[in-house]
Write a protein that holds these residues in place. Structure first.
Motif, short mmCIF file in Angstrom:
data_model
loop_
_atom_site.label_atom_id
_atom_site.label_comp_id
_atom_site.label_asym_id
_atom_site.label_seq_id
_atom_site.Cartn_x
_atom_site.Cartn_y
_atom_site.Cartn_z
N ASP A 190 -13.04 0.88 -0.85
CA ASP A 190 -11.88 0.34 -1.06
C ASP A 190 -10.83 1.61 -0.49
O ASP A 190 -9.73 1.25 0.23
N PHE A 191 -11.12 2.88 -1.16
CA PHE A 191 -10.32 4.05 -0.47
C PHE A 191 -10.29 4.05 0.88
O PHE A 191 -9.30 4.42 1.52
N ILE A 192 -11.39 4.06 1.50
CA ILE A 192 -11.65 4.03 2.92
C ILE A 192 -10.86 3.05 3.79
O ILE A 192 -10.10 3.21 4.70
N SER A 193 -10.88 1.86 3.22
CA SER A 193 -9.94 0.64 3.91
C SER A 193 -8.60 1.02 3.87
O SER A 193 -7.71 0.60 4.74
N CYS A 194 -7.98 1.44 2.76
CA CYS A 194 -6.64 1.82 2.54
C CYS A 194 -6.30 2.78 3.16
O CYS A 194 -5.16 2.65 3.98
N SER A 195 -7.05 3.94 3.72
CA SER A 195 -6.73 5.08 4.38
C SER A 195 -6.69 4.44 5.92
O SER A 195 -5.60 4.97 6.71
N LYS A 196 -7.53 3.66 6.37
CA LYS A 196 -7.45 3.33 7.72
C LYS A 196 -6.17 2.65 8.01
O LYS A 196 -5.54 2.56 8.92
N THR A 197 -5.83 1.76 6.90
CA THR A 197 -4.63 0.81 6.96
C THR A 197 -3.33 1.75 7.28
O THR A 197 -2.49 1.50 7.98
N VAL A 198 -3.40 2.80 6.40
CA VAL A 198 -2.14 3.63 6.63
C VAL A 198 -2.27 4.29 7.65
O VAL A 198 -1.11 4.49 8.19
N HIS A 199 -3.30 4.81 8.10
CA HIS A 199 -3.14 5.52 9.42
C HIS A 199 -2.72 4.66 10.53
O HIS A 199 -2.15 4.89 11.56
N LEU B 14 0.63 -1.42 -0.02
CA LEU B 14 -0.05 -0.04 -0.07
C LEU B 14 0.66 1.25 -0.07
O LEU B 14 0.61 2.34 -0.53
N GLU B 15 2.09 1.22 0.78
CA GLU B 15 2.68 2.33 0.81
C GLU B 15 3.44 2.61 -0.60
O GLU B 15 3.42 3.85 -0.90
N GLU B 16 3.71 1.61 -1.13
CA GLU B 16 4.32 1.83 -2.67
C GLU B 16 3.34 2.11 -3.59
O GLU B 16 3.66 3.12 -4.51
N THR B 17 1.94 1.75 -3.64
CA THR B 17 1.03 2.23 -4.47
C THR B 17 0.50 3.61 -4.09
O THR B 17 -0.15 4.24 -5.20
N MET B 18 0.41 4.00 -2.97
CA MET B 18 -0.24 5.26 -2.46
C MET B 18 0.55 6.52 -3.34
O MET B 18 1.81 6.43 -3.15
N GLU B 19 -0.04 7.40 -3.75
CA GLU B 19 0.68 8.67 -4.27
C GLU B 19 0.92 9.61 -3.08
O GLU B 19 1.78 10.36 -3.00
N GLN B 20 -0.31 9.77 -2.26
CA GLN B 20 -0.14 10.86 -1.31
C GLN B 20 -0.72 9.98 0.04
O GLN B 20 -1.92 9.50 0.10
N VAL B 21 -0.14 10.38 1.05
CA VAL B 21 -0.47 9.72 2.43
C VAL B 21 -1.15 10.77 3.09
O VAL B 21 -0.88 11.85 3.14
#
Length: 623
Positions: free
Chosen positions: A613-622, A289-296
C-alpha cells in the motif's frame, strides 16, 4: 318322372328274419294291384314304401311293433331291412336301404334305427350317401320330386288315415295346405312384400343421396372456379412481393451501414464518458492522498525504486522464514499426531492391563477369603491374617488335600461299617419279618380253629337244649363240651398275642434306630461333598491364578520390544506413567510454539500488505 321298380322286405311285421324269408316285390307300369287275404301283408307293403321314401313310421306304431316280434322269432334282438329300387325325377336309377332293430329285455322292447344308405348310379358309377354324412329323408324327397305331405297323405296313405278328406274343416285345411304347400306360398308372398319394401326404401335413399351428390357437384364446381381465381391473384401477389423485395435489399444494406456507424459513435461516446469518470476519480483519489500523507517523498524515482526493492527483499526473507516455520510446524504436527497415537495406544493398553490387574486382585481377594473361610470351617490355624503368601497357600493346599484324603478314608470306612451293619440289620429284619409272618399265620390258624370250636360249642349247646330229655346224650355232650373248652384254653395259651405284639414293637424300635443311623451317615456324606466342592473351587482358583500370571507374562513379552525401543528399558507402572506425563508436557509445549509461529506468520502477511500500500501511494504521489 320318378318310378318305383322293386322293393325287398325282411324282418318287418309278418315277414321273417331269415334270408329265405326275404321277399322281393316288383312294381309294374302303369299299375300294380296287391291282392290277398287279411293279414297277408298288403298294408305292410304300403307301410314299407312309406318308410322307405319318407322315413315315417306307420300311425300308432312306436317302431317296436313295426319290426318282427322277437318273441315269435325266439330271439332277443331282431333286425329288419327294407331296400327300394326306383328311378328319380331325372330318370337315373337309385336305391335306398333302411335298417332297424328291436331288442327285447324282459317285457320291454327297444327300437333303434340303424344305418341308412342311398346309392345313385351316375355315368355307370355308384355313388353312395350314408345317414352319417347326410339327411336321407331330404335326399329321397328331392330325388322323387314329390313333397313329403303328398307321399304320406296321398300316394302312400295308410288305411287308418284314408278318411282324412272327411275330417273337420281346420284339420282338412291344414292337410290341403301341407299338400299344396300353401303355407310356403304365403311365406313367399310375405317375403316378396318385405323385399319390395326394403328395395323401395333403398331407392328412396339412393334418390336422396343423388340429390345431395348433385348439390355437392355444383358446390365443387364453384370451389374449383374460386380456387383458379385465387391462384391467379396469388401469382400476381408473388410478383409484386418480388419487386418490393428487390427494392428493399439496397435499403437494408444502407440501414446496416448506418447501424454500424451509429454503434461506433456510441462506443466512442461511452469510452469518453468512462475516461472522464476515471479522470475525476483519480483526481479525487489524489486529493485524498495529499490530504492524508504526512510527508511527501522528495527523492527521485531511482531512490523510490531502490527503497521498494529493499522492501521486497525484506518481504521475501520473511516469507522464506515463514515457509521454514510452516515446515517445522507441519513436522511438529506430524510428530504430535504420532505421539498422540502412541499415547492413545499406551493408554488403552494401560487401561486393559489395569483392568486385568484389578480382576487379578479381586480374584486373589476372593481366593484368600475362600481360604480363610475354609480354614475356619476345617479348624486350621495360621490362616486368619490376609493376604496369604505363596508358601501359605501351598501349605494350605497340602493340608486340605491330606484332610480330604483322611475324610475320604474315614467316609469309606464309615460307609463300609454302615453297609455291614445295614446288611446285618436287614438280615435280622428279614428274619423277624419271616418270624412275624409265621406268627401271624399261626394266629390266624388258631383264630380259625377257635372260631370253629366256638361254632361247635354253640352247636353242642343247641343240641343240648334240644336233647334235654336224654341224660345219656347230655353226658356225652357235656364231656365233648369240656373237651372243647380244654382245647380252646390250650389254643389260647399257645397263641400268646401280647408276646407277638411286644416282638413287633421291638422290631419297629430297631428299625427307627437304623433310620437315625442312616440319616447321620447322610449328613456326614453331605459334609464330605461340601469339602470336595471347596477343594474343587480352590483348584479352579489356582488354575485361574496361573492363567492370569501367564496372560500378564504374554502381555509383557508382546510389548517388551515397543517399550524398550521407546524408553531404552522395560519400565514398571510408575516409570511408564512418568514417561507419559513428560511426553504430554512436550506435546503441549510444541502446540504453544506452533501457535506463536502462526501468529508471526499472520503479522508478516499484514506487514507485506502495508508495504505494498505504501509503495502504491508513493507512486501515485510521484505521478
Amino acid at each position: 318322372m320318378s318310378k318305383i321298380r322293386k322293393m325287398s322286405i325282411q324282418g318287418v311285421r309278418s315277414f321273417g328274419i331269415e334270408d329265405k324269408d326275404n321277399q322281393v316285390i316288383t312294381f309294374f307300369d302303369p299299375l300294380t294291384v296287391l291282392v290277398g287275404p287279411n293279414g297277408a301283408g298288403k298294408t305292410t307293403i304300403i307301410e314299407c314304401l312309406k318308410y322307405a321314401t319318407s322315413g315315417d313310421m306307420p300311425p300308432g306304431s312306436k317302431g317296436s311293433s313295426f319290426v318282427h316280434d322277437p318273441k315269435d322269432a325266439h330271439e332277443t334282438e331282431v333286425r329288419a331291412q327294407i331296400r327300394l329300387l326306383f328311378t328319380d325325377a331325372n330318370g337315373e336309377k337309385m336305391s335306398v336301404q333302411r335298417a332297424m332293430s328291436c331288442t327285447m329285455k324282459g317285457k320291454t322292447y327297444t327300437f333303434k334305427s340303424l344305418e341308412q344308405v342311398i346309392v345313385r348310379m351316375k355315368d355307370g358309377k355308384k355313388m353312395s350317401l350314408s345317414s352319417k354324412c347326410g339327411e336321407i329323408d331330404r335326399e329321397m324327397i328331392s330325388a322323387l320330386g314329390v313333397s313329403k305331405p303328398v307321399l304320406n297323405n296321398v300316394i302312400f296313405c295308410h288305411q287308418e288315415d284314408s278318411n282324412w278328406p272327411l275330417s273337420e274343416g281346420k284339420a282338412l285345411k291344414e292337410k290341403f295346405d301341407s299338400i299344396f304347400a300353401a303355407t310356403k306360398y304365403i311365406k313367399a308372398l310375405e317375403t316378396m312384400r318385405q323385399l319390395r319394401l326394403k328395395k323401395g326404401h333403398t331407392v328412396r335413399e339412393c334418390q336422396m343421396e343423388l340429390r345431395y351428390l348433385k348439390q355437392n357437384k355444383e358446390k365443387a364446381q364453384q370451389i374449383r372456379e374460386t380456387v383458379a381465381t385465387k391462384e391467379a391473384q396469388l401469382m400476381s401477389s408473388k410478383d409484386s412481393i418480388q419487386q418490393i423485395e428487390n427494392q428493399i435489399d439496397p435499403l437494408e444494406n444502407r440501414l446496416n451501414d448506418i447501424d454500424m456507424k451509429l454503434g461506433k459513435v456510441m462506443k466512442f461516446d461511452n469510452d469518453i464518458k468512462a475516461l472522464d469518470s476515471r479522470k475525476k476519480q483519480m483526481e479525487e483519489d489524489n486529493k485524498e492522498l495529499e490530504e492524508t500523507m504526512e510527508q511527501v517523498f522528495q527523492g527521485s524515482d531511482e531512490q523510490l525504486l531502490e527503497i521498494y526493492q529493499n522492501h521486497q527483499r525484506t518481504v521475501k526473507e520473511k516469507e522464506r522464514r515463514l515457509t521454514d516455520c510452516q515446515k517445522e510446524l507441519e513436522k511438529a504436527s506430524r510428530e504430535c499426531q504420532r505421539l498422540n497415537r502412541v499415547k492413545a495406544d499406551l493408554l488403552m493398553e494401560q487401561g486393559r492391563l489395569q483392568l486385568e490387574a484389578d480382576r487379578h486382585t479381586d480374584n486373589i481377594k476372593n481366593r484368600d477369603n475362600e481360604v480363610r473361610s475354609l480354614s475356619s470351617y476345617l479348624e486350621m490355624e495360621g490362616y486368619d491374617r490376609l493376604p496369604f503368601s505363596t508358601l501359605q497357600l501351598e501349605s494350605f493346599h497340602r493340608q486340605v488335600k491330606q484332610r480330604l484324603e483322611q475324610e475320604n478314608q474315614t467316609a469309606s470306612q464309615v460307609m463300609a461299617d454302615f453297609q455291614e451293619k445295614e446288611q446285618q440289620k436287614q438280615q435280622s429284619i428279614d428274619e423277624m419279618r419271616d418270624k412275624k409272618t409265621g406268627l401271624e399265620r399261626t394266629v390266624e390258624l388258631k383264630r380259625d380253629l377257635q372260631g370253629k370250636k366256638q361254632q361247635e360249642l354253640r352247636n353242642f349247646r343247641t343240641e343240648l337244649q334240644r336233647l334235654e330229655g336224654s341224660s345219656s346224650r347230655l353226658q356225652e355232650l357235656e364231656s365233648e363240651l369240656s373237651k372243647a373248652e380244654r382245647e380252646l384254653q390250650s389254643t389260647v395259651q399257645n397263641s400268646n398275642v401280647e408276646e407277638l405284639k411286644a416282638e413287633v414293637v421291638e422290631l419297629q424300635r430297631e428299625k427307627a434306630e437304623l433310620d437315625r443311623t442312616q440319616r447321620h451317615l447322610d449328613k456326614e456324606m453331605e459334609t464330605l461333598n461340601t469339602h470336595t466342592t471347596a477343594r474343587t473351587q480352590m483348584d479352579m482358583l489356582t488354575r485361574d491364578k496361573t492363567e492370569k500370571e501367564e496372560q500378564v507374562r504374554k502381555i509383557k513379552s508382546r510389548h517388551n520390544e515397543d517399550l524398550v525401543s521407546l524408553l531404552g528399558y522395560f519400565p514398571n507402572k510408575r516409570q511408564l506413567e512418568d514417561w507419559i506425563y513428560a511426553k504430554s508436557k512436550e506435546v503441549n509445549a510444541t502446540r504453544d510454539r506452533l501457535a506463536k509461529l502462526k501468529h508471526v506468520r499472520e503479522a508478516a502477511g499484514a506487514g507485506s500488505r502495508n508495504t505494498e500500500d505504501f509503495i502504491s501511494c508513493s507512486k501515485t504521489v510521484h505521478k
